[in-house]
Motif scaffolding. Structure first.
Motif, short mmCIF file in Angstrom:
data_model
loop_
_atom_site.label_atom_id
_atom_site.label_comp_id
_atom_site.label_asym_id
_atom_site.label_seq_id
_atom_site.Cartn_x
_atom_site.Cartn_y
_atom_site.Cartn_z
N GLN A 29 0.94 -1.08 0.00
CA GLN A 29 -0.07 0.02 -0.09
C GLN A 29 1.03 1.22 0.00
O GLN A 29 2.11 1.27 0.68
CB GLN A 29 -0.90 -0.03 1.15
CG GLN A 29 -1.83 -1.23 1.37
CD GLN A 29 -2.91 -1.07 0.30
OE1 GLN A 29 -3.63 -0.03 0.09
NE2 GLN A 29 -3.39 -2.00 -0.35
N ALA A 30 0.34 2.35 -0.71
CA ALA A 30 1.25 3.58 -0.71
C ALA A 30 0.96 4.13 0.52
O ALA A 30 -0.20 4.24 1.17
CB ALA A 30 0.52 4.16 -1.90
N ARG A 31 1.72 5.28 0.67
CA ARG A 31 1.84 5.97 2.04
C ARG A 31 1.96 7.41 1.77
O ARG A 31 2.93 7.50 1.05
CB ARG A 31 2.73 5.87 3.18
CG ARG A 31 1.84 4.76 4.27
CD ARG A 31 2.43 4.23 5.35
NE ARG A 31 2.05 2.95 5.61
CZ ARG A 31 3.34 2.00 5.71
NH1 ARG A 31 4.71 2.65 5.66
NH2 ARG A 31 3.14 0.79 5.88
N THR A 38 2.05 11.49 -2.17
CA THR A 38 2.65 10.12 -2.11
C THR A 38 3.80 10.25 -3.24
O THR A 38 3.49 10.44 -4.33
CB THR A 38 1.61 8.98 -2.46
OG1 THR A 38 0.32 8.90 -1.58
CG2 THR A 38 2.01 7.51 -2.50
N PRO A 68 3.34 0.31 -5.51
CA PRO A 68 2.33 0.30 -4.36
C PRO A 68 1.03 0.73 -4.80
O PRO A 68 0.83 1.53 -5.78
CB PRO A 68 2.85 1.67 -3.61
CG PRO A 68 4.09 2.26 -4.37
CD PRO A 68 4.50 1.32 -5.31
N GLU A 69 0.03 0.17 -4.19
CA GLU A 69 -1.48 0.41 -4.41
C GLU A 69 -1.69 1.79 -3.77
O GLU A 69 -1.71 1.93 -2.81
CB GLU A 69 -2.33 -0.71 -4.05
CG GLU A 69 -3.68 -0.72 -4.04
CD GLU A 69 -4.61 -1.92 -3.78
OE1 GLU A 69 -4.31 -2.66 -4.54
OE2 GLU A 69 -5.28 -1.76 -2.89
N ILE A 70 -2.46 2.51 -4.73
CA ILE A 70 -2.92 3.90 -4.18
C ILE A 70 -4.33 3.79 -4.24
O ILE A 70 -5.18 3.07 -5.00
CB ILE A 70 -2.63 4.81 -5.30
CG1 ILE A 70 -1.02 5.20 -5.54
CG2 ILE A 70 -3.01 6.29 -4.96
CD1 ILE A 70 -0.44 5.99 -6.72
N ARG A 71 -4.96 4.08 -3.09
CA ARG A 71 -6.36 3.71 -2.75
C ARG A 71 -7.07 4.73 -2.27
O ARG A 71 -6.62 5.40 -0.96
CB ARG A 71 -6.29 2.46 -1.71
CG ARG A 71 -7.56 2.09 -1.36
CD ARG A 71 -7.50 0.76 -0.58
NE ARG A 71 -7.51 -0.73 -1.36
CZ ARG A 71 -8.69 -1.19 -1.66
NH1 ARG A 71 -9.69 -0.57 -1.31
NH2 ARG A 71 -8.54 -2.23 -2.23
N GLU A 154 -12.42 3.64 -4.08
CA GLU A 154 -13.40 2.88 -3.20
C GLU A 154 -14.75 3.38 -3.60
O GLU A 154 -15.04 4.74 -3.89
CB GLU A 154 -13.23 3.00 -1.79
CG GLU A 154 -11.99 2.13 -1.55
CD GLU A 154 -11.68 2.12 -0.18
OE1 GLU A 154 -12.25 3.11 0.68
OE2 GLU A 154 -10.78 1.46 0.36
N THR A 166 -6.55 -7.14 -4.93
CA THR A 166 -5.91 -6.97 -6.11
C THR A 166 -5.03 -7.82 -6.63
O THR A 166 -4.18 -8.23 -5.86
CB THR A 166 -5.24 -5.29 -5.97
OG1 THR A 166 -6.03 -4.56 -5.35
CG2 THR A 166 -4.99 -4.99 -6.99
N ASN A 204 0.78 -10.33 -9.00
CA ASN A 204 1.42 -9.43 -7.81
C ASN A 204 2.97 -9.58 -7.91
O ASN A 204 3.57 -9.76 -6.87
CB ASN A 204 0.75 -9.62 -6.78
CG ASN A 204 -0.66 -9.24 -6.57
OD1 ASN A 204 -1.19 -8.66 -7.36
ND2 ASN A 204 -1.37 -9.82 -5.70
#
Ligand code: C2O
Ligand code: CU
Length: 469
Positions: A29-31, A38, A68-71, A154, A166, A204
């Motif tokens: 996950q992205a932070r 980010t 990284p997943e950007i959510r 989302e 994912t 992945n």
């Protein structure tokens, strides 16, 4: 160079019971940094794609493949700072997002980000769904080196009791020792056929990962095809998944998949919902030839009561068929060229040239008799105008037509009117097929329209549309 099914299965078979190449088989996950951006820093990093093979140098966002997943939530802002640690220019495109034009990350909308430089992307996301990001410069090399990652938007009311998973699908063209095949980059023969088709499949970033899930939860599988050219035929064994979205957009009526597979072209996405249960699930790529197991989903714990409640459609993002489609004269986009295409020649940078000269200039395909990017757009629209485009595939190959900044509603296939088909940003066309699409040209700017088989894009299958401000 032969890209036969044989080499695909040989390499895959050599893997046997795959060991994980390290880390968890889930997307990182992205932070966000302190200023709300980010950071995505491109760096080179050795990876073991084939557990028994050699390490190979990939290009990564933040050292991860996939990136990284950007959510975010629908209508939220995405803020990403791209930091180019490569020694070649790059830029970042947000695939499938109805984005403001200046943030689209295509050569029509921004200058290349030079080595060592940064670029700040900031935009809102109007549609919930499954999207992804990738470079839009030297795409065939950059994407094949591992530069891609998921962008998940989302819903306003997220699904309850559902594990969100994912699954980033890729196939790589590797040498026998497991290193990335460098020789094939720029190979015009390959580009004139199916593009850079791989011989090693990852989910992945891993070969045949085992993903742990809880039996007591439904699963939402977000499939993203990040391959350069491979059309994937996903199939989930052990369950009857329900397709709830395509290319990010909810299906009006969810579709239960029993044994059937479906074509997921390069760039395309599909969201599948799986009911609670203890069954082991196997994700298969069921292309022509032998089906290939590509990932396992282990379900542990109690499944609870039989899960029989109906699976409802996701809330619509509000896309509606534009007005007056029948009265609009379609803009034809004739796709030509490639191997066995019989193309005699095309316009190249404003000049008529024969096939030999086209190939010498690295071109193999044409749209409406023009190879490569044009100065003039395929079509210019007033803002909000109903756009109707008819893709005519006169080649011997399938293609995945991708439009930036909009989603397209297929309204006619081979002359037969269609109703209720899914909105697409990446639309597969079989050889000899013609598909008419419609959309409201309501997003001002310059938008690329190209084949998402990256080698086809680079060797001629590229144009753009203009929407007035
Ligand atoms: Cu996913 Cu023009 O690209
Ligand atoms: Cu193509």
């Amino acid at each position: 160079m032969t890209m036969s099914r044989r080499s695909f299965t040989t390499l895959a078979g050599a893997n046997g019971a795959a060991l994980l190449s390290g880390g968890l088989p889930v997307v990182m996950q992205a932070r966000a940094a302190t200023d709300g951006f980010t950071e995505l820093t491109i760096s080179r990093k050795p990876f073991k794609l084939v557990p028994e093979g050699k390490e190979t140098e990939l290009w990564t966002y933040n050292g991860a493949c996939p990136g990284p997943e950007i959510r975010v939530k629908r209508n939220e802002k995405v803020r990403v700072r791209l930091i180019n640690g490569l020694d070649e220019p790059t830029m970042l495109h947000w695939h499938g997002i109805r984005i403001e034009n200046a943030m689209d990350g295509s050569p029509l909308t921004q200058n290349p980000v030079a080595p060592g430089e940064t670029f700040d992307y900031e935009f809102t996301v109007p549609d919930a769904g499954t999207y992804w990001y990738h470079p839009h410069l030297g795409s065939s090399r950059q994407v094949e080196h591992g530069l891609y990652g998921p962008l998940i938007v989302e819903e306003d009311a997220p699904l309850e009791g559902v594990a969100d998973i994912t699954l980033v699908l890729d196939d790589w063209l590797l040498n026998e020792d497991g290193t990335l095949n460098q020789k094939a980059f720029g190979n015009i023969g390959m580009a004139a056929h199916g593009g850079r088709l791989g011989n090693w499949f990852t989910v992945n970033g891993q070969s045949r990962p085992r993903i742990k899930t809880a039996a007591g939860q439904r699963l939402r599988l977000r499939l993203i095809n990040c391959a350069n050219a491979r059309v994937m035929y996903p199939q989930l064994r052990g369950a009857e998944p329900v397709m709830i979205a395509m290319d990010g957009q909810p299906l009006e009526k969810p579709v239960t998949l029993r044994d059937e597979t479906f074509a997921l072209g390069p760039g395309g996405r599909a969201d599948l919902l799986v009911r609670r249960g203890n069954d082991e699930l196997t994700l298969v790529h069921a292309g022509r030839g032998e089906p290939l197991e590509v990932a396992y989903l282990d379900r542990t714990g109690e499944a609870g009561d039989p899960d029989t409640t109906e699976i409802e459609a996701l809330a619509s993002n509000g896309l509606v068929a534009p007005a007056g489609i029948e009265s609009v004269k379609p803009v034809e986009l004739v796709m030509e060229g490639g191997a066995m295409g019989g193309l005699q020649g095309a316009k190249l940078r404003g000049r008529d040239v024969g096939m030999r000269e086209l190939v010498q200039n690295g071109m193999a395909w044409a749209f409406n008799g023009v190879a490569g990017m044009t100065e003039e757009p395929l079509a210019s629209y007033k803002r909000g105008e109903t756009a109707v485009i008819e893709f005519v595939n006169k080649t011997a190959w399938p293609h995945a037509m991708h439009l930036h900044g909009h989603h397209m509603l297929p309204v006619e296939i081979d002359g037969k009117p269609q109703q209720g088909l899914a909105w697409r940003d990446t639309l597969m066309l079989d050889p000899d097929q013609r598909i008419k699409v419609a959309f409201a040209a309501d997003n001002p700017g310059k938008w690329m329209l190209h084949c998402h088989m990256l080698e086809h894009q680079e060797t001629g299958m590229m144009t753009w549309v203009d929407v007035e401000a």
